[in-house]
Design a protein around this motif. Structure first.
Motif, PDB file in Angstrom:
ATOM      1  N   LEU A 182       0.932  -1.131  -0.045  1.00 46.65           N
ATOM      2  CA  LEU A 182      -0.130  -0.100  -0.207  1.00 46.65           C
ATOM      3  C   LEU A 182       0.901   1.378   0.189  1.00 46.65           C
ATOM      4  O   LEU A 182       0.590   2.195  -0.576  1.00 46.65           O
ATOM      5  CB  LEU A 182      -0.853  -0.066   1.213  1.00 46.65           C
ATOM      6  N   ALA A 183       1.787   1.140   0.885  1.00 45.88           N
ATOM      7  CA  ALA A 183       2.820   2.511   0.889  1.00 45.88           C
ATOM      8  C   ALA A 183       3.538   2.739  -0.457  1.00 45.88           C
ATOM      9  O   ALA A 183       3.691   3.715  -1.013  1.00 45.88           O
ATOM     10  CB  ALA A 183       3.846   2.318   1.921  1.00 45.88           C
ATOM     11  N   HIS A 184       3.782   1.582  -1.140  1.00 47.26           N
ATOM     12  CA  HIS A 184       4.415   1.797  -2.463  1.00 47.26           C
ATOM     13  C   HIS A 184       3.564   2.138  -3.531  1.00 47.26           C
ATOM     14  O   HIS A 184       3.836   3.360  -4.232  1.00 47.26           O
ATOM     15  CB  HIS A 184       5.085   0.297  -2.656  1.00 47.26           C
ATOM     16  N   LEU A 185       2.358   1.673  -3.596  1.00 52.33           N
ATOM     17  CA  LEU A 185       1.506   2.276  -4.645  1.00 52.33           C
ATOM     18  C   LEU A 185       0.933   3.653  -4.202  1.00 52.33           C
ATOM     19  O   LEU A 185       0.698   4.255  -5.464  1.00 52.33           O
ATOM     20  CB  LEU A 185      -0.010   1.237  -4.174  1.00 52.33           C
ATOM     21  N   THR A 186       0.843   4.151  -3.036  1.00 58.09           N
ATOM     22  CA  THR A 186       0.606   5.742  -2.775  1.00 58.09           C
ATOM     23  C   THR A 186       1.588   6.662  -2.603  1.00 58.09           C
ATOM     24  O   THR A 186       1.501   7.659  -2.234  1.00 58.09           O
ATOM     25  CB  THR A 186      -0.335   5.578  -1.579  1.00 58.09           C
TER      26      THR A 186
ATOM     27  N   THR B  24      -5.502   3.873  -4.662  1.00 55.10           N
ATOM     28  CA  THR B  24      -5.417   2.557  -4.020  1.00 55.10           C
ATOM     29  C   THR B  24      -6.757   2.204  -3.166  1.00 55.10           C
ATOM     30  O   THR B  24      -6.924   2.944  -2.262  1.00 55.10           O
ATOM     31  CB  THR B  24      -4.188   2.288  -3.484  1.00 55.10           C
ATOM     32  N   ILE B  25      -7.542   1.257  -3.696  1.00 51.99           N
ATOM     33  CA  ILE B  25      -8.587   0.958  -2.739  1.00 51.99           C
ATOM     34  C   ILE B  25      -8.445  -0.405  -2.222  1.00 51.99           C
ATOM     35  O   ILE B  25      -8.370  -1.477  -2.933  1.00 51.99           O
ATOM     36  CB  ILE B  25     -10.171   0.974  -3.619  1.00 51.99           C
ATOM     37  N   THR B  26      -8.485  -0.405  -0.964  1.00 48.32           N
ATOM     38  CA  THR B  26      -8.052  -1.732  -0.643  1.00 48.32           C
ATOM     39  C   THR B  26      -9.593  -2.323  -0.269  1.00 48.32           C
ATOM     40  O   THR B  26     -10.625  -1.795   0.026  1.00 48.32           O
ATOM     41  CB  THR B  26      -7.687  -1.747   1.000  1.00 48.32           C
ATOM     42  N   TRP B  27      -9.580  -3.890  -0.282  1.00 47.16           N
ATOM     43  CA  TRP B  27     -10.890  -4.455   0.156  1.00 47.16           C
ATOM     44  C   TRP B  27     -10.546  -5.554   0.864  1.00 47.16           C
ATOM     45  O   TRP B  27      -9.468  -6.407   0.812  1.00 47.16           O
ATOM     46  CB  TRP B  27     -11.732  -4.921  -1.302  1.00 47.16           C
ATOM     47  N   LEU B  28     -11.691  -5.790   1.886  1.00 45.79           N
ATOM     48  CA  LEU B  28     -11.355  -6.691   3.018  1.00 45.79           C
ATOM     49  C   LEU B  28     -12.272  -8.099   2.505  1.00 45.79           C
ATOM     50  O   LEU B  28     -13.457  -7.726   2.410  1.00 45.79           O
ATOM     51  CB  LEU B  28     -11.760  -5.959   4.341  1.00 45.79           C
ATOM     52  N   THR B  29     -11.574  -9.123   2.897  1.00 45.71           N
ATOM     53  CA  THR B  29     -12.678 -10.140   2.798  1.00 45.71           C
ATOM     54  C   THR B  29     -13.289 -10.699   4.163  1.00 45.71           C
ATOM     55  O   THR B  29     -14.135 -11.643   4.238  1.00 45.71           O
ATOM     56  CB  THR B  29     -11.903 -11.521   2.453  1.00 45.71           C
ATOM     57  N   ARG B  30     -13.162  -9.942   5.297  1.00 40.77           N
ATOM     58  CA  ARG B  30     -13.991  -9.869   6.262  1.00 40.77           C
ATOM     59  C   ARG B  30     -14.093  -8.665   7.146  1.00 40.77           C
ATOM     60  O   ARG B  30     -13.369  -7.766   6.724  1.00 40.77           O
ATOM     61  CB  ARG B  30     -13.136 -10.805   7.306  1.00 40.77           C
ATOM     62  N   GLN B  31     -15.193  -8.659   8.093  1.00 39.58           N
ATOM     63  CA  GLN B  31     -15.258  -7.467   8.761  1.00 39.58           C
ATOM     64  C   GLN B  31     -14.196  -7.246   9.810  1.00 39.58           C
ATOM     65  O   GLN B  31     -14.042  -8.118  10.624  1.00 39.58           O
ATOM     66  CB  GLN B  31     -16.626  -7.354   9.444  1.00 39.58           C
ATOM     67  N   ASP B  32     -13.540  -5.926   9.651  1.00 40.00           N
ATOM     68  CA  ASP B  32     -12.592  -5.807  10.437  1.00 40.00           C
ATOM     69  C   ASP B  32     -12.170  -4.174  10.587  1.00 40.00           C
ATOM     70  O   ASP B  32     -11.629  -3.671   9.776  1.00 40.00           O
ATOM     71  CB  ASP B  32     -11.175  -6.524  10.141  1.00 40.00           C
TER      72      ASP B  32
ATOM     73  N   SER C 198     -10.810  -2.400  12.762  1.00 37.47           N
ATOM     74  CA  SER C 198      -9.375  -1.832  13.066  1.00 37.47           C
ATOM     75  C   SER C 198      -8.576  -1.937  11.569  1.00 37.47           C
ATOM     76  O   SER C 198      -7.550  -0.862  11.347  1.00 37.47           O
ATOM     77  CB  SER C 198      -8.785  -2.684  13.965  1.00 37.47           C
ATOM     78  N   LEU C 199      -8.576  -2.770  10.887  1.00 37.51           N
ATOM     79  CA  LEU C 199      -7.719  -3.135   9.706  1.00 37.51           C
ATOM     80  C   LEU C 199      -8.238  -2.147   8.683  1.00 37.51           C
ATOM     81  O   LEU C 199      -7.404  -1.508   8.075  1.00 37.51           O
ATOM     82  CB  LEU C 199      -7.985  -4.403   9.335  1.00 37.51           C
ATOM     83  N   ALA C 200      -9.693  -1.839   8.531  1.00 38.99           N
ATOM     84  CA  ALA C 200     -10.027  -0.793   7.760  1.00 38.99           C
ATOM     85  C   ALA C 200      -9.376   0.807   8.190  1.00 38.99           C
ATOM     86  O   ALA C 200      -9.098   1.431   7.233  1.00 38.99           O
ATOM     87  CB  ALA C 200     -11.560  -0.804   7.567  1.00 38.99           C
ATOM     88  N   LEU C 201      -9.548   0.813   9.227  1.00 36.43           N
ATOM     89  CA  LEU C 201      -9.081   2.296   9.875  1.00 36.43           C
ATOM     90  C   LEU C 201      -7.477   2.383   9.518  1.00 36.43           C
ATOM     91  O   LEU C 201      -7.050   3.416   9.060  1.00 36.43           O
ATOM     92  CB  LEU C 201      -9.155   2.308  11.264  1.00 36.43           C
ATOM     93  N   GLN C 202      -6.776   1.440   9.674  1.00 34.93           N
ATOM     94  CA  GLN C 202      -5.341   1.398   9.544  1.00 34.93           C
ATOM     95  C   GLN C 202      -4.984   1.731   7.829  1.00 34.93           C
ATOM     96  O   GLN C 202      -4.142   2.165   7.494  1.00 34.93           O
ATOM     97  CB  GLN C 202      -4.531  -0.086   9.726  1.00 34.93           C
ATOM     98  N   CYS C 203      -5.908   1.016   7.158  1.00 33.96           N
ATOM     99  CA  CYS C 203      -5.510   1.017   5.761  1.00 33.96           C
ATOM    100  C   CYS C 203      -5.848   2.691   5.203  1.00 33.96           C
ATOM    101  O   CYS C 203      -5.025   3.296   4.410  1.00 33.96           O
ATOM    102  CB  CYS C 203      -6.577   0.218   4.904  1.00 33.96           C
ATOM    103  N   LEU C 204      -6.791   3.231   5.615  1.00 35.66           N
ATOM    104  CA  LEU C 204      -7.134   4.801   5.353  1.00 35.66           C
ATOM    105  C   LEU C 204      -5.911   5.475   5.980  1.00 35.66           C
ATOM    106  O   LEU C 204      -5.798   6.363   5.391  1.00 35.66           O
ATOM    107  CB  LEU C 204      -8.421   4.879   5.961  1.00 35.66           C
ATOM    108  N   ARG C 205      -5.636   5.233   7.066  1.00 36.23           N
ATOM    109  CA  ARG C 205      -4.486   6.166   7.693  1.00 36.23           C
ATOM    110  C   ARG C 205      -3.101   5.895   6.897  1.00 36.23           C
ATOM    111  O   ARG C 205      -2.228   6.967   6.977  1.00 36.23           O
ATOM    112  CB  ARG C 205      -4.120   5.831   9.074  1.00 36.23           C
ATOM    113  N   GLN C 206      -3.108   4.839   6.381  1.00 34.06           N
ATOM    114  CA  GLN C 206      -1.872   4.360   5.538  1.00 34.06           C
ATOM    115  C   GLN C 206      -1.887   4.946   4.078  1.00 34.06           C
ATOM    116  O   GLN C 206      -0.933   4.845   3.172  1.00 34.06           O
ATOM    117  CB  GLN C 206      -1.536   2.866   5.478  1.00 34.06           C
ATOM    118  N   GLY C 207      -3.233   5.549   3.642  1.00 35.39           N
ATOM    119  CA  GLY C 207      -3.143   6.178   2.443  1.00 35.39           C
ATOM    120  C   GLY C 207      -4.213   5.568   1.459  1.00 35.39           C
ATOM    121  O   GLY C 207      -4.017   6.183   0.192  1.00 35.39           O
ATOM    122  N   ALA C 208      -4.778   4.640   1.792  1.00 33.23           N
ATOM    123  CA  ALA C 208      -5.873   4.123   0.931  1.00 33.23           C
ATOM    124  C   ALA C 208      -6.836   5.140   0.472  1.00 33.23           C
ATOM    125  O   ALA C 208      -7.317   5.869   1.467  1.00 33.23           O
ATOM    126  CB  ALA C 208      -6.400   2.908   1.444  1.00 33.23           C
TER     127      ALA C 208
END
Length: 402
Positions: free
Chosen positions: A80-84, A92-100, A102-112
């Protein structure tokens, strides 16, 4: 962060999909194809191949990259860091295969640019593509709609009154398809303020968000003086709201209303944070007091971490007391954000409105202030819509030229 336009010709968009699961990528590509019929798709199952493509000196970059973040637990955030990265950033849009969450928030904070949660559907993808400026998705999804999210810095500072009166004042400004939504599923009070008793509520709207239609919607909302109202449940909603439900509901609202005002319980009450990310304007309401000022600062920091730009946040001061502890210029200095509007102290006008279950009288000082705020927001929305149209035209020109 400014994302680089792709080098694909003839308005043909290109999306990259990174996932070791070919079935998931094929399913996502099929959904995207419904929104962008002319788009090209490039599937990567190996991160090394994707990294090689991004490092190509003169190779075209995609419009966006969809990253199956759960499939790469050890190096997902490195990818994610490389892509952004600022050198050659890709939306970059991350997609999660499960409800999480905390992980979703981490993705947004990392630049998703956005975070999706399986199972994916078209209604979940539409607002994401619209925010990235893809005209095909924007036209169908947003129309002329305007989404306003009201966030109180703390309780009892007048956020629900602001939401109620803003929606009704917009009606006076000439808009006809207006919606007021009580998204505070724990302690929403719009029903109390307007003396409305819900037969159905936002709980049912969220439960059926993926399959809403005009007939079903008519049974969920009540009309109050020309404004459709979707109420909070009488009893607190115990079930956690899924991100897919909120996204699908917002997508439906944008397609069917010119303007929607969302009343929330604050940014830390689900799903207010995601609503703030989707909104065209975020109204942060605070009282000129030390506790409210402290919470407003926490809210702004949190919004920044979610990727909500300060330019989209409007600071509203509610004079809940006759004597304010802080002056507007002191609040601006403390928060690093200009005050957009000040609502006057008017306890009698509020009491009269609550007793009768109506908006504040238009002739009162507070009613006039609500009208001024509505006009300012609508004028700002009109300017932003024109700027967005210019950007989309420029984007189309670049895609045809290179």
């Amino acid at each position: 962060m400014a994302f680089r336009l792709s080098g694909h010709k003839h308005d043909q968009r290109c999306f990259w999909l990174l996932s070791p699961d070919n079935g998931s990528s094929t399913e996502l590509a099929a959904l995207l194809k419904q929104l962008e019929p002319q788009a090209e798709f490039r599937h990567f199952s190996d991160p090394k191949a994707l990294l090689a493509a991004t490092n190509a000196a003169d190779g075209p970059l995609p419009e966006a990259c969809f990253l199956d973040i759960c499939a790469f637990p050890s190096d997902g955030f490195t990818l994610l860091a490389h892509l952004t990265s600022p050198a050659r950033p890709i939306a970059t849009i991350t997609w999660l295969t499960r409800q999480d969450h905390s992980l979703a928030l981490q993705c947004l904070r990392q630049g998703a640019a956005a975070c999706l949660v399986s199972p994916l559907d078209v209604d979940q993808l539409k607002p994401v593509l619209a925010r990235l400026g893809f005209s095909g998705s924007t036209a169908e999804n947003t129309g002329s709609g305007n989404l306003i999210c009201v966030l109180p810095a703390q309780g009892s500072c007048g956020a629900t009154l602001l939401a109620v009166n803003l929606a009704h004042q917009a009606l006076r400004s000439g808009l006809r398809r207006l919606l007021l939504v009580d998204f505070d599923t724990l302690a929403g009070t719009i029903g109390f303020v307007l003396k409305l008793k819900p037969h159905y509520s936002i709980a049912e709207a969220l439960a059926h968000a993926a399959k809403l239609d005009a007939d079903l919607w008519k049974g969920l909302v009540v009309n109050h003086r020309g404004v459709d109202v979707l109420l909070a449940p009488e009893n607190p909603l115990e079930n956690e709201i899924e991100a897919t439900q909120a996204l699908a509901l917002v997508a439906f609202i944008r397609r069917n209303y010119e303007m929607c005002v969302l009343d929330t319980g604050g940014v830390f009450v689900l799903p207010a944070a995601e609503l703030a990310r989707l909104a065209d304007s975020v109204l942060l309401l605070l009282a000129p007091e030390i506790g409210s000022l402290y919470n407003a600062r926490k809210t702004l920091t949190y919004l920044s971490g979610l990727g909500v730009p300060a330019t989209r946040v409007q600071l509203i001061i509610s004079q809940t007391r006759r004597q304010a502890a802080f002056k507007p210029e002191e609040i601006e200095k403390a928060l690093g954000l200009g005050v957009f509007h000040i609502l006057p102290h008017a306890p009698q006008a509020i009491e009269d409105a609550l007793l009768e279950g109506r908006p504040v009288a238009a002739s009162s000082t507070l009613g006039q202030s609500y009208r001024e705020l509505a006009d300012k927001l609508l004028n700002q929305s009109s300017r932003l819509a024109k700027a967005s149209a210019i950007f989309c035209n420029l984007r189309s020109l670049f895609n045809r030229s290179f």
